[in-house]
Design an enzyme around this catalytic site. Structure first.
Site, mmCIF file in Angstrom:
data_model
loop_
_atom_site.group_PDB
_atom_site.id
_atom_site.type_symbol
_atom_site.label_atom_id
_atom_site.label_comp_id
_atom_site.label_asym_id
_atom_site.label_seq_id
_atom_site.Cartn_x
_atom_site.Cartn_y
_atom_site.Cartn_z
ATOM 1 N N TYR A 50 8.426 81.546 -54.086
ATOM 2 C CA TYR A 50 7.635 81.162 -55.266
ATOM 3 C C TYR A 50 7.945 82.055 -56.467
ATOM 4 C CZ TYR A 50 5.379 77.372 -52.948
ATOM 5 O OH TYR A 50 5.181 76.167 -52.320
ATOM 6 N N VAL A 86 5.205 71.094 -60.047
ATOM 7 C CA VAL A 86 4.268 72.198 -60.282
ATOM 8 C C VAL A 86 4.740 73.057 -61.462
ATOM 9 C CG1 VAL A 86 3.573 72.276 -57.844
ATOM 10 C CG2 VAL A 86 5.479 73.701 -58.591
ATOM 11 N N HIS A 102 0.291 68.068 -56.952
ATOM 12 C CA HIS A 102 0.618 69.153 -56.022
ATOM 13 C C HIS A 102 0.348 70.538 -56.593
ATOM 14 C CE1 HIS A 102 3.529 66.185 -53.769
ATOM 15 N NE2 HIS A 102 2.256 65.985 -53.459
ATOM 16 N N CYS A 131 -6.153 90.100 -52.866
ATOM 17 C CA CYS A 131 -7.286 89.799 -53.747
ATOM 18 C C CYS A 131 -7.952 91.085 -54.219
ATOM 19 C CB CYS A 131 -8.287 88.943 -52.973
ATOM 20 S SG CYS A 131 -9.774 88.558 -53.888
ATOM 21 N N CYS A 134 -11.752 90.852 -52.510
ATOM 22 C CA CYS A 134 -12.026 90.980 -51.074
ATOM 23 C C CYS A 134 -10.834 91.465 -50.261
ATOM 24 C CB CYS A 134 -12.540 89.647 -50.522
ATOM 25 S SG CYS A 134 -11.222 88.451 -50.225
ATOM 26 N N SER A 173 12.275 61.385 -54.450
ATOM 27 C CA SER A 173 12.906 60.797 -53.269
ATOM 28 C C SER A 173 11.952 59.835 -52.571
ATOM 29 C CB SER A 173 13.330 61.902 -52.297
ATOM 30 O OG SER A 173 12.224 62.722 -51.979
ATOM 31 N N VAL A 198 18.972 58.974 -59.807
ATOM 32 C CA VAL A 198 20.445 59.012 -59.786
ATOM 33 C C VAL A 198 21.007 58.325 -58.545
ATOM 34 C CG1 VAL A 198 20.779 61.033 -61.273
ATOM 35 C CG2 VAL A 198 20.402 61.364 -58.822
ATOM 36 N N ALA A 215 17.307 60.696 -65.513
ATOM 37 C CA ALA A 215 16.042 60.502 -66.229
ATOM 38 C C ALA A 215 16.180 60.937 -67.691
ATOM 39 C CB ALA A 215 14.934 61.306 -65.544
HETATM 40 C C1 BJW Z 1 17.158 62.577 -60.326
HETATM 41 C C2 BJW Z 1 17.867 63.434 -61.125
HETATM 42 C C3 BJW Z 1 17.925 63.100 -62.462
HETATM 43 C C4 BJW Z 1 17.966 64.255 -59.201
HETATM 44 N N1 BJW Z 1 17.317 62.011 -62.906
HETATM 45 N N2 BJW Z 1 16.580 61.487 -60.767
HETATM 46 C C5 BJW Z 1 3.220 64.069 -40.033
HETATM 47 C C6 BJW Z 1 2.478 65.230 -39.847
HETATM 48 C C7 BJW Z 1 1.739 65.831 -40.899
HETATM 49 C C8 BJW Z 1 1.739 65.268 -42.124
HETATM 50 C C9 BJW Z 1 2.475 64.111 -42.300
HETATM 51 C C10 BJW Z 1 3.201 63.506 -41.274
HETATM 52 N N3 BJW Z 1 3.802 62.385 -41.766
HETATM 53 C C11 BJW Z 1 3.481 62.299 -43.059
HETATM 54 C C12 BJW Z 1 2.682 63.333 -43.390
HETATM 55 C C13 BJW Z 1 2.088 63.633 -44.693
HETATM 56 C C14 BJW Z 1 2.945 64.596 -45.463
HETATM 57 C C15 BJW Z 1 4.298 63.936 -45.751
HETATM 58 O O1 BJW Z 1 4.417 63.103 -46.622
HETATM 59 N N4 BJW Z 1 5.348 64.297 -45.022
HETATM 60 C C16 BJW Z 1 6.652 63.629 -45.158
HETATM 61 C C17 BJW Z 1 7.740 64.655 -45.507
HETATM 62 C C18 BJW Z 1 6.951 62.918 -43.884
HETATM 63 N N5 BJW Z 1 2.184 64.830 -46.672
HETATM 64 C C19 BJW Z 1 1.295 65.798 -46.731
HETATM 65 O O2 BJW Z 1 1.110 66.600 -45.839
HETATM 66 C C20 BJW Z 1 0.448 65.814 -47.988
HETATM 67 N N6 BJW Z 1 -0.916 65.913 -47.659
HETATM 68 C C21 BJW Z 1 -1.543 64.963 -46.940
HETATM 69 O O3 BJW Z 1 -0.988 63.960 -46.554
HETATM 70 O O4 BJW Z 1 -2.860 65.219 -46.715
HETATM 71 C C22 BJW Z 1 -3.528 64.457 -45.729
HETATM 72 C C23 BJW Z 1 -3.269 65.104 -44.385
HETATM 73 C C24 BJW Z 1 -3.980 66.253 -44.085
HETATM 74 C C25 BJW Z 1 -3.768 66.844 -42.856
HETATM 75 C C26 BJW Z 1 -2.812 66.314 -41.957
HETATM 76 C C27 BJW Z 1 -2.084 65.185 -42.308
HETATM 77 C C28 BJW Z 1 -2.311 64.585 -43.546
HETATM 78 C C29 BJW Z 1 0.796 67.030 -48.844
HETATM 79 C C30 BJW Z 1 2.174 66.964 -49.384
HETATM 80 C C31 BJW Z 1 2.458 68.241 -50.154
HETATM 81 C C32 BJW Z 1 3.889 68.294 -50.648
HETATM 82 N N7 BJW Z 1 4.130 69.597 -51.177
HETATM 83 C C33 BJW Z 1 5.406 69.898 -51.806
HETATM 84 C C34 BJW Z 1 5.400 71.389 -52.222
HETATM 85 C C35 BJW Z 1 4.511 71.578 -53.455
HETATM 86 C C36 BJW Z 1 4.484 72.986 -53.917
HETATM 87 C C37 BJW Z 1 5.820 73.471 -54.396
HETATM 88 O O5 BJW Z 1 6.383 72.944 -55.363
HETATM 89 O O6 BJW Z 1 6.305 74.423 -53.783
HETATM 90 O O7 BJW Z 1 5.597 69.050 -52.930
HETATM 91 S S1 BJW Z 1 6.825 69.517 -50.778
HETATM 92 C C38 BJW Z 1 7.839 68.943 -52.093
HETATM 93 O O8 BJW Z 1 8.106 67.513 -51.938
HETATM 94 C C39 BJW Z 1 6.982 69.083 -53.347
HETATM 95 C C40 BJW Z 1 7.334 67.819 -54.097
HETATM 96 O O9 BJW Z 1 6.347 67.530 -55.056
HETATM 97 C C41 BJW Z 1 7.453 66.806 -52.995
HETATM 98 C C42 BJW Z 1 8.242 65.580 -53.371
HETATM 99 O O10 BJW Z 1 9.551 65.894 -53.653
HETATM 100 P P1 BJW Z 1 10.292 65.146 -54.854
HETATM 101 O O11 BJW Z 1 9.652 65.489 -56.136
HETATM 102 O O12 BJW Z 1 10.422 63.718 -54.545
HETATM 103 O O13 BJW Z 1 11.718 65.906 -54.856
HETATM 104 P P2 BJW Z 1 13.019 65.621 -53.967
HETATM 105 O O14 BJW Z 1 13.871 66.819 -54.059
HETATM 106 O O15 BJW Z 1 12.671 65.136 -52.633
HETATM 107 O O16 BJW Z 1 13.737 64.389 -54.721
HETATM 108 C C43 BJW Z 1 14.300 64.523 -56.011
HETATM 109 C C44 BJW Z 1 14.806 63.152 -56.425
HETATM 110 O O17 BJW Z 1 15.286 63.237 -57.754
HETATM 111 C C45 BJW Z 1 15.992 62.639 -55.564
HETATM 112 O O18 BJW Z 1 15.712 61.308 -55.190
HETATM 113 C C46 BJW Z 1 17.176 62.702 -56.516
HETATM 114 O O19 BJW Z 1 18.110 61.674 -56.273
HETATM 115 C C47 BJW Z 1 16.503 62.537 -57.841
HETATM 116 N N8 BJW Z 1 17.204 63.121 -58.977
HETATM 117 N N9 BJW Z 1 18.336 64.487 -60.302
HETATM 118 C C48 BJW Z 1 16.644 61.218 -61.966
HETATM 119 N N10 BJW Z 1 18.607 63.895 -63.318
HETATM 120 ZN ZN ZN Z 2 -10.716 87.206 -52.120
#
Ligand code: BJW
Ligand code: ZN
Length: 234
Positions: A50, A86, A102, A131, A134, A173, A198, A215
């Site tokens: 981070y 974020v 997120h 903290c 605490c 994605s 892309v 984009a």
């Molecule tokens: C371009 C480009 C250009 C490049 N122009 N395009 C089984 C067990 C437990 C949970 C699950 C499970 N199955 C499913 C779940 C739920 C889980 C999930 O979805 N998992 C999947 C991976 C299977 N989700 C969760 O757990 C969520 N919570 C939830 O469901 O709560 C209910 C629950 C509670 C308890 C138990 C179970 C469920 C929470 C999800 C949190 C995601 N967090 C992160 C980190 C955030 C903090 C940080 O930034 O560090 O979020 S992970 C990461 O992925 C981040 C992103 O926001 C997120 C999405 O990624 P994103 O933005 O799509 O990026 P990329 O890299 O994947 O894609 C980039 C794209 O851009 C590509 O397509 C490129 O082609 C394109 N690109 N350049 C246009 N110039």
């Molecule tokens: Zn505290």
């Protein structure tokens, strides 16, 4: 109109995406670092990730894709910008209202007492932040796997997806849920759904249109055509 953005929109600013060859940090997959168990097991490693990203984000600027969305917000009466990012780059580009699904990497809080602690830079301390109230572990205010999204924010995003007539899914994605459900919710509610990426994604087959390209090139064209249309109408 409702727009959902992911890491791809910030790629042209120099922020690495999560997945794909350029997305890996020290060979870790995001799923290995972005979860609470990983943090408790090795808070130093997770903070290192981070801190690296915080510093990187501070040193980049919004790109034409972010700017175009801020312009479109000014033109469209009912406009909702929902982001999975974020990095705060939408706000820095001038977007007024941003639903952050997120969290935000600049904020942090104590895992024990919940106190907010947004010290700008923990790297100087070269240790895990604790903290001041605490002594508990401080964590980034972001949503990790297995954690709930901020409920009100998600409800607002879901409602916007249900009522919009045009939904854009940009630079994601579309594999992380529940964010990835939003374009489908919009489609089921009658919206025209366009993806900008892309490359094709898991959801491309279910979109009304997939525009393949950067984009930062496609969104300015869209904003420009909306500006010209307005000129013609006036
Ligand atoms: C371009 C480009 C250009 C490049 N122009 N395009 C089984 C067990 C437990 C949970 C699950 C499970 N199955 C499913 C779940 C739920 C889980 C999930 O979805 N998992 C999947 C991976 C299977 N989700 C969760 O757990 C969520 N919570 C939830 O469901 O709560 C209910 C629950 C509670 C308890 C138990 C179970 C469920 C929470 C999800 C949190 C995601 N967090 C992160 C980190 C955030 C903090 C940080 O930034 O560090 O979020 S992970 C990461 O992925 C981040 C992103 O926001 C997120 C999405 O990624 P994103 O933005 O799509 O990026 P990329 O890299 O994947 O894609 C980039 C794209 O851009 C590509 O397509 C490129 O082609 C394109 N690109 N350049 C246009 N110039
Ligand atoms: Zn505290």
């Amino acid at each position: 109109m409702c727009v959902l953005t992911g890491a791809g929109i910030s790629a042209e600013s120099g922020v690495p995406t999560f997945r794909g060859d350029n997305g890996l940090w020290k060979k870790f997959r995001p799923e290995e670092l972005a979860n609470f168990e990983a943090f408790i097991r090795n808070p130093e490693l997770v903070w290192e990730w981070y801190n690296y990203r915080r510093q990187l984000i501070e040193n980049v600027i919004p790109n034409p894709g972010h700017v175009a969305l801020a312009q479109i917000e000014q033109m469209v009466q009912e406009f909702t910008l929902v982001t999975q990012n974020v990095d705060d780059l939408h706000r820095r580009a001038g977007s007024k209202r941003v639903l952050e699904l997120h969290g935000n990497i600049q904020r942090s809080y104590c895992v024990d007492c919940g106190a907010r602690d947004d010290r700008p830079d923990f790297t100087e301390e070269r240790k895990i932040p604790r903290c001041r109230t605490c002594g508990g572990l401080i964590r980034p205010d972001v949503v990790w796997f297995g954690e709930m999204l901020p409920q009100e924010v998600f409800e607002e995003a879901d409602a916007a997806a249900r009522r919009c007539d045009l939904f854009l899914s940009v630079g994601t994605s579309s594999i992380v849920y529940p964010a990835a459900s939003l374009p489908m919710v919009a489609k089921q509610s009658g919206a025209y759904v366009i993806e900008v990426n892309v490359e094709r994604t898991d959801l491309s087959g279910r979109m009304d249109q997939t525009l393949i390209g950067k984009a930062g090139e496609i969104l300015p064209l869209l904003a420009e055509s909306m500006i010209s249309n307005r000129r013609v109408q006036q």
